[in-house]
Enzyme design. Structure first.
Site, short mmCIF file in Angstrom:
data_model
loop_
_atom_site.label_atom_id
_atom_site.label_comp_id
_atom_site.label_asym_id
_atom_site.label_seq_id
_atom_site.Cartn_x
_atom_site.Cartn_y
_atom_site.Cartn_z
N ARG A 1 3.57 0.76 14.45
CA ARG A 1 2.31 0.02 14.57
C ARG A 1 2.43 -1.27 15.39
O ARG A 1 1.42 -1.76 15.89
CB ARG A 1 1.73 -0.27 13.18
CG ARG A 1 1.13 0.98 12.56
CD ARG A 1 0.51 0.75 11.20
NE ARG A 1 -0.16 1.98 10.76
CZ ARG A 1 -0.49 2.24 9.50
NH1 ARG A 1 -0.17 1.39 8.54
NH2 ARG A 1 -1.12 3.36 9.19
N ASP B 1 -0.71 -2.55 5.35
CA ASP B 1 -1.57 -1.62 6.08
C ASP B 1 -2.69 -2.32 6.84
O ASP B 1 -3.40 -1.69 7.62
CB ASP B 1 -2.20 -0.61 5.10
CG ASP B 1 -1.19 0.43 4.65
OD1 ASP B 1 -0.28 0.76 5.44
OD2 ASP B 1 -1.30 0.92 3.51
N ARG C 1 -5.16 4.11 11.13
CA ARG C 1 -5.46 2.68 11.11
C ARG C 1 -5.51 2.08 12.52
O ARG C 1 -6.24 1.12 12.77
CB ARG C 1 -4.48 1.91 10.21
CG ARG C 1 -4.58 2.38 8.77
CD ARG C 1 -4.04 1.40 7.76
NE ARG C 1 -3.77 2.07 6.49
CZ ARG C 1 -4.69 2.36 5.58
NH1 ARG C 1 -5.95 2.07 5.78
NH2 ARG C 1 -4.35 2.96 4.46
N LYS D 1 5.72 3.33 10.09
CA LYS D 1 4.49 3.82 9.47
C LYS D 1 4.05 5.10 10.19
O LYS D 1 4.84 5.74 10.88
CB LYS D 1 3.41 2.72 9.53
CG LYS D 1 3.70 1.56 8.56
CD LYS D 1 3.58 2.05 7.14
CE LYS D 1 3.46 0.98 6.11
NZ LYS D 1 3.26 1.53 4.76
N SER E 1 9.15 -1.60 -1.26
CA SER E 1 8.34 -0.39 -1.07
C SER E 1 7.77 0.07 -2.40
O SER E 1 8.51 0.47 -3.30
CB SER E 1 9.18 0.73 -0.46
OG SER E 1 8.50 1.98 -0.59
N GLN F 1 6.14 2.71 -2.80
CA GLN F 1 6.31 4.16 -2.91
C GLN F 1 7.68 4.51 -3.49
O GLN F 1 7.79 5.39 -4.34
CB GLN F 1 6.12 4.83 -1.55
CG GLN F 1 4.69 4.74 -1.05
CD GLN F 1 4.50 5.36 0.32
OE1 GLN F 1 5.43 5.93 0.89
NE2 GLN F 1 3.31 5.24 0.86
N LYS G 1 -7.15 4.51 -1.82
CA LYS G 1 -6.28 5.66 -1.58
C LYS G 1 -5.09 5.66 -2.54
O LYS G 1 -4.77 6.67 -3.17
CB LYS G 1 -5.81 5.59 -0.13
CG LYS G 1 -5.13 6.84 0.38
CD LYS G 1 -5.13 6.80 1.90
CE LYS G 1 -3.80 7.16 2.46
NZ LYS G 1 -3.72 7.11 3.90
N SER G 2 -4.44 4.49 -2.69
CA SER G 2 -3.25 4.41 -3.57
C SER G 2 -3.60 4.80 -5.00
O SER G 2 -2.85 5.50 -5.68
CB SER G 2 -2.71 2.98 -3.58
OG SER G 2 -2.30 2.60 -2.30
#
Length: 439
Positions: free
Chosen positions: A351, A320, A399, A347, A168, A170, A22-23
Site C-alpha cells: 500500500r 487500514d 482500499r 497488505k 497483529s 489476526q 468487517k472484523s
C-alpha cells in the site's frame, strides 16, 4: 476489470449508514459457529470476505441461514466438535478468514486445506504457522509460507505463552482461538495493543479470558476446553468503511454529512484522532455501547486541514485507514509525514508503493520511504487529476480503489481507477452511496 472515472461533485450531505464492521462480522460468524445453540446476527457485512467465513463455518459443521430481512441465524457446532471439511476452504481475498480459521482448526483433530485468490496467496502466513506449530498443529504450506496450505490439527493441542513478534490482531486471534479447545491456559503477550474485538466478543460468548498488563505489555490469557453459549450480536458500522466518507466530507467544500452507528473501539479509532489533529470537524453524536463495543453517529463538516507528523504508535489502530489518510494529506496545507508503516507493504497490495504512484498520477508531490510516505499538500487546492487515457493501478486492493475514488472528488479533471471490482470484498454499496451523498 471494471474501470471507472471519479470526478468532482457537489457537497456531501444528509445521512448514510455504512456496512457492518468487517472484523466483527468475521468473528460473530466464527464464535456463533462454535457456540452450542442458536445465535442471531444483525448488521452483518455481506461482502465477499465475510461470506467466505460463512461458507467455511458451514463446512466445519455450523448451520448458517440468512433471512430475507438480512438477519443471520447460526446454530453452532460446539468447541471440540468441528467436522472435517469435505473440500478445500476457499478464503478468496480474506486474510482475516484465513488466519483466524487456521487458529480454530489447529486444536481440533481434523485436517483442512486453505486456498485463496492470487492476492491472498502472496500474503505471509508464517506469522500464524509458527505459533500454531508450537501448539502441535502440523502445517504444510507452499514455498514462502503462503497459501495453498494444509493444516492437520492437534488434539489435544499444547498451551503456549506467545510473544507476538509483530503487532497483529489476526495472529493474536489465531492463537486465542486455538486456545479455546486446548487444555490449560494459552497466553498471548502483545508489545503494542492491537484491535481487541476477539477479546470483547469471546467474553460475550462466555469464554474465560483475562487481560492484564506487565511491564507495559498486554497479556491476554484464555482458559481452554471452553463452552461457548450463543448470543445475539448487533454489528456496528465499520470504521474502516466510514473512513472514506469522513475524509470525503472533510475535503469537499460545503459538506455536512452524518454517518450513523460507527464503531469507535479505541483500538480502531486512530484515523479519527489524526484527522482531528489536522483540523477536521467531526462530532460524535449519541455515543452508546452495543454488544461491548462503543458506537456513535459521526457528523462531519468540511474543514481545511494542516499537515502533521503522524505518531507511529497510532499505526496499529488505523492500519487500514492510511490509504485514505494519504488522500487527506494530499489536500492539507504543509507536509504530512508517516513512519513505522512497514506492515502496509504486505497488505492486499504494497500500500505504500501503490498509493505513492497513484497519488503522483493524480498530481500530488509524494516521497516514498522504506516505512512510510511524506506528502506535500496542496493547501486545499484541488488535485490536477489523472490525464486522459491513464488510470491508477489498484493492484486488486479494495482500499486503494476507494481512496482514489475520494481523490477523484477533489480533483480538477477526475481520477480514473483501473478496477473497481475489488471494492466488493468489503463495501459492495460504496459507489451507490457516494453518488447518493453527493446527490
Amino acid at each position: 476489470m471494471t474501470s471507472h472515472r471519479f470526478s468532482h461533485t457537489g457537497p456531501l450531505k444528509g445521512t448514510i449508514r455504512v456496512p457492518g464492521d468487517k472484523s466483527i462480522s468475521h468473528r460473530a460468524l466464527m464464535f456463533a459457529g462454535l457456540a452450542v445453540g442458536q445465535s442471531r446476527i444483525t448488521g452483518l457485512l455481506e461482502g465477499e470476505d465475510v461470506l467466505a467465513t460463512a461458507a467455511a463455518m458451514r463446512q466445519l459443521g455450523a448451520q448458517i441461514e440468512r433471512d430475507p430481512e438480512g438477519a443471520w441465524t447460526v446454530y453452532g457446532a460446539g468447541v471440540g466438535s468441528l467436522l472435517e471439511p469435505k473440500s478445500a476452504l476457499d478464503m478468496g481475498n480474506s486474510g482475516t478468514s484465513t488466519r483466524l480459521l487456521m487458529g480454530l482448526v489447529a486444536s481440533h483433530a481434523i485436517t483442512a486445506t486453505f486456498t485463496g485468490d492470487a492476492s491472498l496467496s502472496g500474503r505471509p502466513m508464517k506469522r500464524v504457522i509458527d505459533p500454531l506449530s508450537m501448539m502441535g498443529a502440523s502445517i504444510e504450506a507452499s514455498a514462502g509460507g503462503t497459501l495453498p496450505l494444509m493444516l492437520r490439527g492437534a488434539s489435544p493441542a499444547v498451551p503456549i505463552t506467545y510473544h507476538l513478534p509483530v503487532a497483529s490482531a489476526q495472529v493474536k486471534s489465531a492463537v486465542l482461538l486455538a486456545g479455546l479447545n486446548t487444555p490449560g491456559i494459552t497466553r498471548v503477550i502483545e508489545p503494542v495493543p492491537t484491535r481487541d474485538h476477539t477479546e470483547r466478543m469471546l467474553t460475550g460468548f462466555g469464554a474465560r479470558l483475562e487481560v492484564g498488563e506487565e511491564n507495559g505489555t498486554r497479556i491476554i490469557a484464555i482458559r481452554g476446553e471452553a463452552d461457548l453459549r450463543p448470543m445475539d450480536v448487533t454489528v456496528p458500522g465499520d470504521p474502516s468503511s466510514a473512513a472514506f466518507f469522513m475524509v470525503a466530507a472533510t475535503l469537499v467544500p460545503g459538506s455536512d454529512l452524518t454517518i450513523l452507528n460507527v464503531g469507535l473501539n479505541p483500538t480502531r479509532a486512530g484515523l479519527l484522532a489524526v484527522l482531528r489533529q489536522m483540523g477536521a470537524d467531526i462530532a460524535e453524536v449519541n455515543p452508546r455501547e452495543v454488544g461491548g463495543e462503543p458506537v456513535a453517529d459521526l457528523r462531519v463538516r468540511h474543514a481545511p486541514l494542516s499537515g502533521v507528523d503522524v505518531d507511529p504508535a497510532l499505526a496499529p489502530s488505523m492500519i487500514d485507514e492510511f490509504p485514505v489518510l494519504f488522500v487527506a494529506a494530499a489536500l492539507a496545507s504543509g507536509t504530512t509525514r508517516t513512519t513505522g508503516l512497514e506492515e502496509l507493504r504486505v497488505k492486499e497490495s504494497d500500500r505504500l508503493a501503490t498509493m505513492a504512484s497513484a497519488l503522483q498520477l493524480a498530481g500530488t508531490r509524494v516521497e516514498e520511504h522504506e516505512d512510510g510516505l511524506t506528502i506535500h499538500g496542496t493547501g486545499g487546492e484541488p488535485l490536477t487529476g489523472t490525464r486522459e487515457g491513464t488510470s491508477v493501478a489498484t493492484r486488486l486492493d479494495h482500499r486503494i480503489a476507494m481512496s482514489m475514488a475520494v481523490a477523484g472528488l477533489v480533483s480538477r479533471t477526475g481520477v480514473s481507477v483501473d478496477d473497481t471490482a475489488p471494492i466488493n470484498t468489503s463495501f459492495p454499496t460504496f459507489m451507490g452511496m457516494l453518488d447518493e451523498a453527493a446527490g
